[in-house]
Write an enzyme that holds these catalytic residues in place. Structure first.
Site, PDB file in Angstrom:
ATOM      1  N   ASP A  98     -51.889  65.488 -21.993  1.00  0.00           N
ATOM      2  CA  ASP A  98     -50.834  66.496 -22.087  1.00  0.00           C
ATOM      3  C   ASP A  98     -51.247  67.724 -22.911  1.00  0.00           C
ATOM      4  O   ASP A  98     -50.466  68.675 -23.026  1.00  0.00           O
ATOM      5  CB  ASP A  98     -49.548  65.880 -22.667  1.00  0.00           C
ATOM      6  CG  ASP A  98     -48.810  65.029 -21.642  1.00  0.00           C
ATOM      7  OD1 ASP A  98     -49.187  65.056 -20.458  1.00  0.00           O
ATOM      8  OD2 ASP A  98     -47.847  64.328 -22.035  1.00  0.00           O
ATOM      9  N   VAL A 139     -57.293  60.917 -16.924  1.00  0.00           N
ATOM     10  CA  VAL A 139     -56.023  60.193 -16.766  1.00  0.00           C
ATOM     11  C   VAL A 139     -55.370  60.489 -15.408  1.00  0.00           C
ATOM     12  O   VAL A 139     -54.945  59.574 -14.706  1.00  0.00           O
ATOM     13  CB  VAL A 139     -55.050  60.514 -17.930  1.00  0.00           C
ATOM     14  CG1 VAL A 139     -53.737  59.749 -17.758  1.00  0.00           C
ATOM     15  CG2 VAL A 139     -55.690  60.170 -19.273  1.00  0.00           C
ATOM     16  N   LYS A 158     -39.935  64.654 -26.405  1.00  0.00           N
ATOM     17  CA  LYS A 158     -39.376  64.369 -25.075  1.00  0.00           C
ATOM     18  C   LYS A 158     -39.744  62.948 -24.641  1.00  0.00           C
ATOM     19  O   LYS A 158     -38.890  62.179 -24.207  1.00  0.00           O
ATOM     20  CB  LYS A 158     -39.928  65.385 -24.068  1.00  0.00           C
ATOM     21  CG  LYS A 158     -39.693  65.003 -22.619  1.00  0.00           C
ATOM     22  CD  LYS A 158     -40.176  66.073 -21.674  1.00  0.00           C
ATOM     23  CE  LYS A 158     -41.585  65.916 -21.165  1.00  0.00           C
ATOM     24  NZ  LYS A 158     -41.810  64.789 -20.239  1.00  0.00           N
ATOM     25  N   CYS A 216     -46.508  63.535  -7.445  1.00  0.00           N
ATOM     26  CA  CYS A 216     -46.112  64.749  -8.148  1.00  0.00           C
ATOM     27  C   CYS A 216     -47.314  65.638  -8.245  1.00  0.00           C
ATOM     28  O   CYS A 216     -48.413  65.256  -7.852  1.00  0.00           O
ATOM     29  CB  CYS A 216     -45.506  64.439  -9.501  1.00  0.00           C
ATOM     30  SG  CYS A 216     -46.710  64.032 -10.720  1.00  0.00           S
ATOM     31  N   ARG A 219     -39.537  62.023 -12.802  1.00  0.00           N
ATOM     32  CA  ARG A 219     -40.130  60.715 -12.494  1.00  0.00           C
ATOM     33  C   ARG A 219     -39.769  59.647 -13.520  1.00  0.00           C
ATOM     34  O   ARG A 219     -39.698  58.468 -13.216  1.00  0.00           O
ATOM     35  CB  ARG A 219     -41.652  60.848 -12.467  1.00  0.00           C
ATOM     36  CG  ARG A 219     -42.193  61.645 -11.316  1.00  0.00           C
ATOM     37  CD  ARG A 219     -43.697  61.656 -11.410  1.00  0.00           C
ATOM     38  NE  ARG A 219     -44.199  60.342 -11.761  1.00  0.00           N
ATOM     39  CZ  ARG A 219     -44.408  59.363 -10.902  1.00  0.00           C
ATOM     40  NH1 ARG A 219     -44.185  59.548  -9.634  1.00  0.00           N
ATOM     41  NH2 ARG A 219     -44.846  58.184 -11.323  1.00  0.00           N
TER      42      ARG A 219
HETATM   43  C1  UD1 Z   1     -46.563  59.474 -19.461  1.00  0.00           C
HETATM   44  C2  UD1 Z   1     -45.993  60.735 -20.041  1.00  0.00           C
HETATM   45  C3  UD1 Z   1     -46.809  61.934 -19.598  1.00  0.00           C
HETATM   46  C4  UD1 Z   1     -48.281  61.724 -19.927  1.00  0.00           C
HETATM   47  C5  UD1 Z   1     -48.772  60.374 -19.417  1.00  0.00           C
HETATM   48  C6  UD1 Z   1     -50.185  60.049 -19.886  1.00  0.00           C
HETATM   49  C7  UD1 Z   1     -43.640  60.197 -20.260  1.00  0.00           C
HETATM   50  C8  UD1 Z   1     -42.258  60.441 -19.770  1.00  0.00           C
HETATM   51  N1  UD1 Z   1     -44.616  60.864 -19.603  1.00  0.00           N
HETATM   52  O1  UD1 Z   1     -46.476  59.575 -18.037  1.00  0.00           O
HETATM   53  O2  UD1 Z   1     -46.319  63.090 -20.284  1.00  0.00           O
HETATM   54  O3  UD1 Z   1     -49.053  62.738 -19.329  1.00  0.00           O
HETATM   55  O4  UD1 Z   1     -47.908  59.327 -19.865  1.00  0.00           O
HETATM   56  O5  UD1 Z   1     -50.266  60.070 -21.266  1.00  0.00           O
HETATM   57  O6  UD1 Z   1     -43.870  59.497 -21.222  1.00  0.00           O
HETATM   58  N2  UD1 Z   1     -50.693  54.389 -13.032  1.00  0.00           N
HETATM   59  C9  UD1 Z   1     -50.884  53.505 -11.977  1.00  0.00           C
HETATM   60  N3  UD1 Z   1     -49.898  52.594 -11.712  1.00  0.00           N
HETATM   61  C10 UD1 Z   1     -48.743  52.511 -12.425  1.00  0.00           C
HETATM   62  C11 UD1 Z   1     -48.557  53.412 -13.499  1.00  0.00           C
HETATM   63  C12 UD1 Z   1     -49.555  54.344 -13.779  1.00  0.00           C
HETATM   64  O7  UD1 Z   1     -51.920  53.565 -11.316  1.00  0.00           O
HETATM   65  O8  UD1 Z   1     -47.895  51.664 -12.121  1.00  0.00           O
HETATM   66  C13 UD1 Z   1     -51.742  55.406 -13.357  1.00  0.00           C
HETATM   67  C14 UD1 Z   1     -51.267  56.853 -13.162  1.00  0.00           C
HETATM   68  O9  UD1 Z   1     -51.396  57.265 -11.825  1.00  0.00           O
HETATM   69  C15 UD1 Z   1     -52.185  57.603 -14.109  1.00  0.00           C
HETATM   70  C16 UD1 Z   1     -52.391  56.606 -15.256  1.00  0.00           C
HETATM   71  O10 UD1 Z   1     -52.014  55.332 -14.741  1.00  0.00           O
HETATM   72  O11 UD1 Z   1     -53.425  57.869 -13.491  1.00  0.00           O
HETATM   73  C17 UD1 Z   1     -51.574  56.889 -16.497  1.00  0.00           C
HETATM   74  O12 UD1 Z   1     -50.242  57.166 -16.132  1.00  0.00           O
HETATM   75  P1  UD1 Z   1     -48.999  56.779 -17.045  1.00  0.00           P
HETATM   76  O13 UD1 Z   1     -49.451  56.494 -18.425  1.00  0.00           O
HETATM   77  O14 UD1 Z   1     -48.201  55.758 -16.350  1.00  0.00           O
HETATM   78  O15 UD1 Z   1     -48.187  58.140 -17.038  1.00  0.00           O
HETATM   79  P2  UD1 Z   1     -46.634  58.270 -17.141  1.00  0.00           P
HETATM   80  O16 UD1 Z   1     -46.113  57.094 -17.895  1.00  0.00           O
HETATM   81  O17 UD1 Z   1     -46.054  58.589 -15.809  1.00  0.00           O
END
Ligand code: UD1
Length: 421
Positions: free
Chosen positions: A308, A330, A22, A117, A93
């Protein structure tokens, strides 16, 4: 809302084929917006999040067609609308992934801001700061990100935090930027590498793939004739079925998976007492009928233990022999499955971002409900190992990320059925 009814206590045995990932399919579909040549994508999993992404592309005017082998041809030369509306972003998202490609190719994008979320606040500040550094003018108004740019400019980016979709958005934007972009502290998740490999196949110039420093030499346009790309296998789906087999003391084989994607997970399953055997594209797990041993885990970005898989290992630890600690680093609120597992008799105490789990011999069935994708999966696993009939409610979360879960589990001998609403 559909529910799943599970009669626990069956040892899982048999063979399964792992679906496409996915988290690789979603950014790859978004990346097709970067090219005006049709692209054929294969090994796409049958999931609700994929349907939502196709709907999103469709409402932008992208032409989509599915062939007899379920490959999807995406043709974004017909695009008419540079917008991701709230109704779609709200349910998924990762719609934010269209921001980088739209801005890079068309110089404009209006994308609804994803809200918080269930598993935490999940801001997108790192995506936006990176795009601004590349020269975009970004305004957030009325819940929308309005982004504009003439041509993005390559620059040096050091990400404040490792972010998977953040890295992907900036990587896609950089492919069409003028000059060189360097992304430091980039996410190294295999799905990021799969996206980078796909972009290179479309003509991008990305090096450092698989490391935390990505270098991108911008090109004028992307797209080649007759490109057919197969999405990477889903390591989280594979890990979930392996844990299901471990919890039910069973023996299963998974085909069409790359074992090295799951190193951290396989290490922990071995520590729990499973015999793991791997080939080039398969994994076998055998518990020899024994109860798993408790294993402590700490989630962190790849190659460490994936967040995950945290909920699934919490489920396994709840019936394992011994005491374990599960530390989530995370996301700040990713223990909502714990309360539901406690209702099934699990002995778990939460202390800030750590769960302390004392394994019990048996869980007992109960009606349960989950609030996010992996939490729902962990409740299904708990139901498989529990005594009696467990009813898992709100399984639309599961349908977002697991391809035909009840069929695949039935194939392994589980007693599970969907109860339509
Ligand atoms: C992706 C995955 C999700 C997985 C996650 C962590 C997809 C579609 N989803 O989610 O399944 O659980 O990676 O491996 O690939 N953060 C910030 N600012 C930002 C972006 C992120 O503070 O601009 C923080 C988030 O709140 C979180 C951490 O960084 O605490 C990691 O998040 P991130 O890796 O961005 O998760 P997703 O990409 O949303």
């Amino acid at each position: 809302m559909d529910k799943l009814l599970i009669t626990g206590g069956k040892q899982l045995t048999g063979t399964l084929t792992v679906s496409g990932a996915k988290n690789a399919a979603l950014p790859i579909l978004a990346a097709t917006l970067l090219s005006d040549k049709p692209v054929l994508i294969g090994n796409i999993p049958h999931l609700h999040d994929i349907t939502t992404t196709l709907e999103l592309l469709g409402c932008m005017g992208v032409e989509l067609s599915v062939d007899e082998k379920l490959n999807i041809e995406v043709n974004s030369s017909t695009i008419t609308k540079l917008e991701a509306p709230y109704e779609l972003v709200r349910t998924m998202r990762s719609s934010i992934l269209v921001l980088g490609p739209l801005l890079a190719r068309f110089g404009q994008a209006d994308v609804s801001l994803p809200g918080g979320c269930a598993i935490g606040a999940r801001p997108v500040d790192i995506h936006l700061i990176g795009l601004e550094k590349m020269g975009a003018d970004i305004k957030v108004e009325n819940g929308y990100i309005h982004a504009k740019a003439k041509r993005l400019k390559g620059c040096s980016l050091i990400l404040d935090q490792v972010t998977v979709t953040g890295t992907e958005n900036l990587l896609m934007a950089a492919t069409l930027a003028e000059g060189k972009t360097i992304i430091e502290n980039a996410a190294r998740e295999p799905e990021v590498s799969d996206l980078a490999n796909f972009l290179n196949k479309m003509g991008a110039k990305i090096s450092g793939i698989g490391t935390d420093v990505l270098e991108i030499e911008g090109v004028e346009r992307l797209g080649v004739e007759d490109l057919h790309y197969n999405v990477l296998p889903d390591r989280i789906e594979a890990g979930t079925y392996l844990v299901a087999a471990a919890m039910t003391r069973g023996k299963i084989r998974l085909n069409k998976i790359q074992p090295k994607l799951l190193d951290a997970v396989l290490d922990k399953l071995s520590e729990a007492g499973a015999k793991i055997t791997c080939g080039k594209d398969w994994i076998e797990l055998d518990m020899h009928g024994k109860r798993p041993k408790a294993v402590s885990i700490r989630t962190a970005p790849f190659p460490a233990f994936p967040t995950d898989m945290q909920a699934q290992f919490t489920a396994m630890n709840s019936i394992a022999k011994g005491v374990s600690t599960i530390t989530e680093t995370v996301f700040e609120n990713r223990f909502m499955h714990v309360q539901e597992m406690q209702r099934m008799g699990a002995n778990i105490k939460l202390e800030s971002n750590t769960a302390i789990c004392t394994g019990v011999k048996n869980l007992t069935a109960a009606p349960v409900m989950a609030t996010d994708l992996r939490a729902s999966a962990s409740l299904v696993l708990s139901g498989l190992a529990a005594e009696g009939e467990t009813l898992v409610d709100r399984i639309y979360h599961i349908d977002r990320g697991y391809d035909h879960i009840e069929e695949k589990l039935s194939q392994l001998g589980a007693t599970i059925r969907r109860i339509p609403r």
